[in-house]
Design a protein around this motif. Structure first.
Motif, short mmCIF file in Angstrom:
data_model
loop_
_atom_site.label_atom_id
_atom_site.label_comp_id
_atom_site.label_asym_id
_atom_site.label_seq_id
_atom_site.Cartn_x
_atom_site.Cartn_y
_atom_site.Cartn_z
N SER A 63 0.82 -1.21 0.00
CA SER A 63 0.00 0.00 0.00
C SER A 63 0.85 1.26 0.00
N TYR B 258 -7.79 -5.22 -0.56
CA TYR B 258 -8.24 -4.24 0.42
C TYR B 258 -7.19 -3.15 0.62
N HIS B 259 -5.92 -3.55 0.71
CA HIS B 259 -4.88 -2.58 1.06
C HIS B 259 -4.47 -1.70 -0.10
N ARG B 260 -4.72 -2.19 -1.35
CA ARG B 260 -4.23 -1.47 -2.54
C ARG B 260 -5.23 -1.64 -3.67
N ASP C 199 -15.27 3.17 1.93
CA ASP C 199 -14.22 2.17 2.05
C ASP C 199 -14.67 0.84 1.44
N VAL D 4 -5.02 2.71 3.33
CA VAL D 4 -5.40 2.06 2.08
C VAL D 4 -4.98 2.95 0.92
#
Length: 830
Positions: free
Chosen positions: A276, A339-341, A748, A798
């Motif tokens: 991320s 989710y993170h990227r 999100d 994120v």
């Protein structure tokens, strides 16, 4: 296309072509000079002699059928001619069976000649010995349907697949046994043999040797350090009766492969598998400039690190792979999100990357994904990869849209049209292009330098030019560009006057293209799209004047004038300039042929389809494909124009929604000259607004990290989520082929519920969220659709693309629409 059309094959071995670039940095307008000023960094390169193509003994058919497939050291051969396949990944098990035909139809209309598909072990053997091949898992029916649409098939038979599947596609019961999988362990191989045997049984009678569509198989996926095991897997499949001309394995990451498998490569504009904290991945830039490097060491690197797999550093030595054709199987057709990227790969990114690979020597264009899908739900729940099953990344539990050219719910995206322009050209010119040698003349990392290459058979060829990188990382516009190519002793200078190339372009221009056996297009500042009968179709580029240079003295009529010239463009030439703007009316009359020069927008509306028993050119405002001689139209608005050449007689609605009216030739909307046009009216098609401008309250859960690399985890605590009920009137969902709930929002993570059914989820990344309502009509009438939404919190870390990053925390719903997408069948009647 007859052999005498297109670039002419050399009659004798040509001398090595030399190429000279003239590229001025002066600001002199290109219209006022015959040639650019002395270049600041011009250069000369010489194309080496073309290496002979030697057949590879470990691949190819073992029969002498007329469509025999072979593989040489430089390209593939089919039916005795070079063959440049165009393949797109379509996962049958992730698409509802009643949508297969639509997706395959769009794939064929998009110019694909092959589809590739994973055979996910977890889907087909959910319990030991319990093999399932029914419903959405009917591999045989999918392959037969692909053949019905004129598509060949490459089966990716694993046994490990990845594809963002739970345990890489391994069944949970296999993982629970703790065997040394992906090795030659005897107990593991016994289980593989049973899975392979069942798979091969589904393909009985459908292989190329049997006259069927299955032409190849890919073994395993991203296995880097077990060449002997890969060899065992091919041998096992063949021992069980699977005999195919093409056997491949992924070669990226410096993978070690046995000498019995053809390495295939990838190229992505971005990757969700990066950290991320990473901006644009360092290695991605190489995919937007011409290069002899085939490998990408970043794809799958997180898995290699997480699982401590051994890798080979750097590019595989040329001695090992330099004598093999450059084949791709995973050119990024878009990009998934974790989710993170959450990358934001655009349509132009996909198209530019694909064309750069052709300009770098690719002889097989393979896209991943070409059509998105939905993650399955199995006996252990959803079947996506996750940190809970040992992967570094959490991905959506249901959506596998991938922002593919054809989306998860059949949405046809802009890059379906942009890629089709390339594929139309490859359908006509692939046999010539595949055998051409590649010279990378300008592949500098410097964004100020011209990037260019040439593919040539020594006498004719194509000039590739690019000023494109993703918008956040642009390269410079290029003023005063003029290139001289020495082809078999004949200099070809293009353009006749230096031209300023704006930033953001990806081009390929013809060199010594045979319009007829007696008329040669020496060069053009327009791209070849297709040819049909005595019509050649070119595409203009916004910001670049169209110039055609013909060999000799040529009479020019229609929408152009010709001027005799010599010197810089070669003695005894005719330079043709247009007298009206490019577009469907812009027809240049030449002896024995006419050239239609389309504008950029019209070029993206062009199809070549089998309508009423013959190939026709189709211009359409909405996505179309052909099936059984009819046109299938998926309208996205209340009115759609459809134009045909040659005319097919009367066109009538034979099924679905809408009314059709013929547009008279005098109608200004009618593409004049070549075309016959109809207007399809479908009242009610397109978006219907339900909600707008909502800012519901929501509380984000505490961020968590997990998995082997400690990355951000997808939320599991939804107690603070906003819940927005959307009531959908029955008439918006009923009576149409497909109804999508389109949510334009910022937050999100979102989930969509119909009653107790989780029907979709979305990691917000800057694009709208589409939910297919069609399968849930009865339930929606009772429960509506409930959107469960978590807010954006910037400090969580994120990564989304900076161009869409929210300015602050919170949750916003800008609009919620129902988009009705009717299906209309148009039948031609003589």
């Amino acid at each position: 296309m007859t052999p005498e059309h297109g670039p002419k094959a050399p009659q004798s071995p040509p001398s090595p072509p030399s190429l000279v670039m003239t590229h001025s940095q002066t600001t002199t307008p290109s219209r006022t000079v015959a040639r650019s000023a002395p270049p600041r960094h011009g250069r000369s390169v010489r194309v080496p002699p073309i290496d002979p193509a030697t057949r590879l003994a470990f691949l190819g058919d073992g029969h002498d059928r007329s469509d025999r497939i072979e593989v040489t050291t430089r390209f593939l051969v089919r039916g005795g001619r070079p063959w440049l396949p165009v393949t797109g990944e379509v996962h049958y098990s992730r698409i509802p069976r009643d949508r297969w035909s639509e997706v395959l139809g769009h794939a064929r209309a998009g110019g694909l000649d092959t589809v590739a598909t994973y055979v996910f072990w977890q889907a087909h053997e959910p319990a030991p010995g319990d093999f399932r091949w029914d419903g959405d898992l009917d591999l045989r029916a999918f392959v037969e349907l692909a053949a019905h649409h004129g598509l060949d098939v490459v089966v990716r038979i694993g046994p490990w697949a990845h594809g963002e599947a739970r345990h890489g596609g391994f069944p949970d019961w296999l993982v629970d046994r703790g065997l040394p999988t992906r090795t030659d362990d005897p107990e593991y191989l016994d289980l593989v043999r049973a899975f392979y045997s069942q798979t091969i049984r589904q393909l009985d009678g459908l292989t190329h040797a049997d006259g069927g569509p299955v032409v190849g198989a890919q073994i395993e996926n991203e296995l880097y350090d077990q060449p002997a095991h890969l060899a065992t897997l091919r041998r096992t499949a063949e021992d069980l009766g699977l005999h195919l001309p093409l056997w491949t394995a992924t070669g990226w990451g410096g993978a070690q492969l046995p000498g019995t498998l053809l390495p295939v490569y990838s190229a992505y504009a971005d990757g969700f598998w990066e950290e991320s904290s990473t901006g644009w991945p360092e290695f991605a830039a190489i995919h937007f400039r011409y290069s002899e490097v085939r490998d990408d060491l970043t794809v799958g690197a997180d898995l290699r690190e997480a699982f401590d797999q051994i890798t080979v550093g750097g590019e595989v030595p040329a001695s090992d792979r330099g004598m093999l054709p450059f084949v791709t199987c995973e050119l990024g057709g878009g990009m998934h999100v974790a989710y993170h990227r959450r990358p934001l790969v655009g349509a132009q990114d996909v198209a530019a990357l694909a064309l750069v690979k052709i300009g770098s020597g690719s002889v097989w264009q393979g896209y991943y994904m070409y059509a998105g899908g939905t993650q399955r739900v199995g006996p252990h729940g959803t079947e996506q990869e996750s940190q809970a099953t040992g992967y570094p990344n959490d991905v959506p539990t249901r959506s596998y849209d991938f922002y593919a050219p054809v989306g998860e719910h059949g949405q046809v995206r802009p890059h379906h049209h942009l890629l089709r322009r390339q594929h139309l050209w490859l359908a006509d010119e692939g046999a010539h292009l595949a055998a051409m040698a590649t010279t990378v003349a300008g592949g500098s990392e410097d964004p100020a330098e011209l990037r260019w290459s040439v593919r040539s058979d020594g006498r004719s060829g194509y000039l590739f030019l690019t000023t494109y990188q993703p918008p956040a990382h642009p390269v410079d516009a290029q003023p005063g560009v003029q290139v001289t190519v020495d082809l078999d002793g004949t200099e070809v200078t293009v353009p006749a006057r230096p031209v300023d190339l704006p930033a953001g372009l990806s081009l390929v221009w013809p060199l010594r293209y045979a319009l007829t056996p007696d008329l040669e297009l020496r060069s053009a500042t327009a791209q070849v799209l297709a040819r049909l009968d005595d019509v050649v179709i070119l595409a203009a580029t916004d910001g670049v004047d169209v110039e055609l240079v013909l060999d000799g003295a040529v009479e020019v009529g229609g929408a152009a004038v010709g001027q005799r010239t010599g010197g810089g463009v070669g003695a005894d030439s005719t330079v043709v300039t247009l007298t009206e703007p490019p577009g469907p009316r812009c027809v240049v009359d030449l002896p024995g042929v006419c050239v239609l020069v389309l504008d950029d927008t019209s070029a993206s509306r062009l199809y070549r389809l089998d309508v009423a028993g013959r190939d026709r050119l189709v211009l359409a405002d909405a996505p179309v494909y052909a099936e059984d001689g009819a046109l299938v139209v998926h309208t996205t608005g209340p009115e759609t124009t459809v134009s045909l050449f040659p005319a097919s007689g009367a066109l009538a609605v034979a099924g679905g929604e809408g009314e059709l009216s013929h547009l008279p030739a005098a109608d200004e909307r009618l593409a004049g000259g070549l075309w016959e046009t109809w207007m399809l009216s479908v009242p009610g098609a397109g978006p219907h607004r339900l909600l707008t401008d909502l800012r519901p309250e929501a509380v984000a859960p505490r961020p968590e990290r997990g998995g082997p690399m400690g990355r951000l985890s997808a939320p599991t605590d939804w107690s603070g989520a906003a819940r927005v009920r959307v009531d959908v009137a029955a008439e918006l969902v009923e009576g149409t082929d497909r109804a999508l709930l389109r949510v334009d929002w910022t937050g999100d993570v979102g989930r969509a519920w119909v009653g107790d059914h989780l029907v979709s989820d979305h990691f917000w990344h800057g694009r709208v969220w589409d939910v297919d309502l069609t399968p849930w009509q009865e339930e929606i009438a009772v429960h509506g659709v409930v959107l469960e939404l978590l807010p954006w919190v910037g400090e969580t870390g994120v990564r989304v693309d900076p161009s869409v990053a929210p300015g602050g925390d919170g949750l916003e719903i800008r609009s919620v629409d129902v988009v009705r997408v009717p299906r209309t069948v148009l039948q031609a009647r003589s």
